[in-house]
Design a protein around this motif. Structure first.
Motif, short mmCIF file in Angstrom:
data_model
loop_
_atom_site.label_atom_id
_atom_site.label_comp_id
_atom_site.label_asym_id
_atom_site.label_seq_id
_atom_site.Cartn_x
_atom_site.Cartn_y
_atom_site.Cartn_z
N GLU B 108 0.84 -1.20 0.00
CA GLU B 108 0.00 0.00 0.00
C GLU B 108 0.88 1.26 0.00
O GLU B 108 0.63 2.21 -0.73
CB GLU B 108 -0.90 -0.02 1.24
N GLN B 109 1.94 1.22 0.80
CA GLN B 109 2.83 2.38 0.89
C GLN B 109 3.59 2.62 -0.41
O GLN B 109 3.77 3.76 -0.84
CB GLN B 109 3.78 2.21 2.07
N ARG B 123 15.39 1.27 -5.50
CA ARG B 123 16.01 1.57 -4.21
C ARG B 123 15.40 2.83 -3.58
O ARG B 123 15.06 2.86 -2.40
CB ARG B 123 17.50 1.78 -4.45
N ALA B 126 11.96 2.05 -2.30
CA ALA B 126 11.98 1.34 -1.02
C ALA B 126 12.22 2.32 0.12
O ALA B 126 11.57 2.26 1.16
CB ALA B 126 13.05 0.26 -1.04
N GLN B 127 13.14 3.25 -0.09
CA GLN B 127 13.44 4.20 0.97
C GLN B 127 12.29 5.16 1.23
O GLN B 127 11.90 5.41 2.37
CB GLN B 127 14.70 5.00 0.62
N ALA B 128 11.72 5.69 0.13
CA ALA B 128 10.66 6.68 0.31
C ALA B 128 9.38 6.06 0.84
O ALA B 128 8.58 6.73 1.47
CB ALA B 128 10.38 7.40 -1.02
N ALA B 129 9.19 4.75 0.60
CA ALA B 129 7.93 4.12 1.01
C ALA B 129 8.03 3.50 2.40
O ALA B 129 7.04 3.01 2.93
CB ALA B 129 7.53 3.05 0.00
N SER B 130 9.22 3.52 3.01
CA SER B 130 9.37 2.89 4.32
C SER B 130 8.95 3.82 5.45
O SER B 130 9.17 5.02 5.39
CB SER B 130 10.84 2.51 4.54
N THR B 131 8.32 3.24 6.44
CA THR B 131 8.05 3.97 7.68
C THR B 131 8.65 3.12 8.80
O THR B 131 8.93 1.95 8.59
CB THR B 131 6.54 4.14 7.91
N PRO B 132 8.81 3.71 9.99
CA PRO B 132 9.37 2.90 11.09
C PRO B 132 8.55 1.64 11.35
O PRO B 132 9.10 0.58 11.65
CB PRO B 132 9.31 3.85 12.29
N GLU B 135 8.69 -1.35 7.16
CA GLU B 135 9.79 -1.10 6.23
C GLU B 135 9.59 -1.86 4.94
O GLU B 135 9.06 -2.96 4.92
CB GLU B 135 11.11 -1.52 6.89
N VAL B 136 10.01 -1.24 3.86
CA VAL B 136 9.95 -1.89 2.56
C VAL B 136 11.37 -2.25 2.16
O VAL B 136 12.24 -1.39 2.08
CB VAL B 136 9.32 -0.96 1.51
N ALA B 137 11.60 -3.53 1.94
CA ALA B 137 12.95 -3.97 1.56
C ALA B 137 13.17 -3.70 0.08
O ALA B 137 12.24 -3.73 -0.72
CB ALA B 137 13.11 -5.45 1.86
N GLU B 138 14.43 -3.46 -0.28
CA GLU B 138 14.71 -3.12 -1.66
C GLU B 138 14.30 -4.22 -2.66
O GLU B 138 13.72 -3.91 -3.70
CB GLU B 138 16.20 -2.78 -1.80
N PRO B 139 14.59 -5.49 -2.37
CA PRO B 139 14.15 -6.52 -3.33
C PRO B 139 12.65 -6.54 -3.55
O PRO B 139 12.17 -6.80 -4.65
CB PRO B 139 14.62 -7.83 -2.67
#
Lengths: 239, 209
Positions: B108-109, B123, B126-132, B135-139
């Protein structure tokens, strides 16, 4: 395996804090947050993070929008089939906002703020008492001063900051962990582009590809030497 | 192994709504009409394609989570509920014990972020979509980009090459709605907004087995 850490860029943190305090405000306080600043300062990254933290709705305004187009875009983002009239649509949006408790982020708000479509914002806010986050260019606060009903409902004004050296270091480390970029070079890039994050990203990309081509593991200002730094200015014509 | 009997979402008969969604809509409809909410009515209005037990489980979960409140519970009579907390059009995702289902939050993120950040590498996504919390892993982001691009939802703005990651961008006209397209186990992309399978990745084992 890569473990992502959230890039703690200044503007990302600033907006996240402001949205946090607006979302958890006591009911008697207003719920508008306005972030403003020049384009390329990383406002969208900040918006993405705040949106994901709070499952916020997100709408990006367009120059051509009428009131109706604006409302339809919001309803589409919410996954709601629009009703017929404008006021019904305002009610639909307001109901969904207040029931779900999710904030809405309205990006590039400078495109609608000087037009009739701005009244949609006031209506939505009044009907929902929800959390609205407006993001736009530098002139947005001035334009909003004319919309008194909206202006005095702002809980926090968040001016976007130019990138700090820490921001640049963080960005270089997270985007290109394979090449070490020295602080003196990063500082040079930062001052030359006046802290514009988008241009910093362009330069980091160029530094990285140049480093790969030359098999550098480390780049500093000396290694970079006479190579240019992209500032967005067209090159001066030579005689 | 607990999941093996689960049908792929696109094979469920209820169309593009998702079972929780249509049950939730039925409850809101009853609530708006001022009628008591019962398992039977919800089943008739929004879940006739499935077993009634599923309606009961969902409503038990909603009650435990505080969305529903029992208004009548007598031996020999149908239990009636009312909507105690109406959180809008999106069905709350709760288990039978009332805890929230967070599976799918990363997806969803990513789907939300794709719309916001313009062009990106997997990459950066993954970084922009992660929250504490999620987390969204790069793969994961990489797989998702490949599938979305395969379905034509993303265009490639810079083709990748060894050492240079591919850059993607959302095609605005292909944004079909707020629900994130999901990768199914058959390596195909299902879009819950339209209820269609929009992309199948051809696997090398085809014709085998």
């Amino acid at each position: 395996m890569s473990v992502n850490t959230i890039v703690p860029l200044t503007n990302v943190a600033l907006l996240a804090q402001a949205v946090e305090s607006a979302a958890n405000r006591p009911p008697e306080l207003p719920g508008l947050v306005v972030m403003y600043g020049p384009s390329g300062y990383g406002k969208s990254l900040a918006a993405a993070y705040a949106a994901n933290l709070h499952r916020a709705y997100y709408v990006e305004c367009r120059e051509s929008w009428t009131k109706k187009a604006f409302l339809i875009a919001i309803l589409r983002e919410m996954g709601i089939i629009p009703m017929k009239t404008l006021s019904e649509m305002v009610d639909q949006v307001a109901e969904q906002l207040s029931r779900s408790g999710r904030p809405i982020i309205i990006d590039d708000v400078q495109y609608v703020i000087d037009k009739a479509a701005a009244n949609v914002l006031t209506d939505i806010y009044n009907a929902s008492q929800g959390t609205l986050i407006l993001i736009g260019e530098e002139r947005v606060p001035a334009s909003m001063a004319r919309l008194e009903r909206l202006h005095n409902r702002v809980l926090e004004w968040v001016p976007a900051q130019a990138a700090s050296l820490e921001d640049v270091i963080e960005l270089a480390r997270s985007s290109y962990p394979d090449v070490e970029m020295d602080e003196d070079l990063l500082e040079e890039v930062r001052t030359r582009v006046k802290g514009c994050l988008r241009r910093i990203a362009v330069n980091l990309y160029r530094i990285h590809s140049e480093a790969l081509n030359n098999n550098w593991e480390r780049v500093d200002l000396n290694t970079w030497g006479e190579r240019t730094i992209h500032t967005g200015q067209p090159p001066a014509r030579r005689a | 192994m607990a999941n093996v009997t689960r049908k792929p979402v696109h094979l469920e008969a209820q169309g593009p709504k998702g079972d929780r969604q249509s049950m939730w809509e039925a409850m809101r409809k009853l609530h708006k009409a001022g009628q008591p909410i019962t398992v039977r009515k919800v089943w008739e209005l929004g879940a006739e394609w499935g077993p009634r037990g599923r309606v009961r489980d969902y409503m038990t979960g909603l009650e435990a989570a505080g969305y529903l409140r029992v208004t009548r519970q007598e031996a020999g009579k149908t239990t009636e509920y009312e909507l105690a907390r109406d959180c809008g059009v999106d069905a709350p995702r709760v288990r039978k014990d009332g805890t929230e289902v967070t599976q799918g939050r990363g997806r969803e993120q990513m789907w939300r972020t794709v719309k916001i950040i313009g062009d990106f590498t997997s990459r950066e996504l993954a970084q922009a979509a992660s929250t504490p919390a999620h987390e969204v892993a790069e793969p994961t982001a990489k797989d998702y980009c490949l599938m979305l691009a395969g379905a034509g939802y993303l265009t490639i703005t810079r083709q990748g090459s060894p050492g240079v990651p591919t850059r993607y961008r959302l095609v605005p006209s292909r944004w079909t709605g707020p629900r994130a397209p999901m990768i199914q186990r058959l390596k195909q992309l299902y879009d819950p907004n339209t209820g269609e399978v929009v992309y199948r990745r051809h696997v090398a084992t085809e014709g085998g087995e």
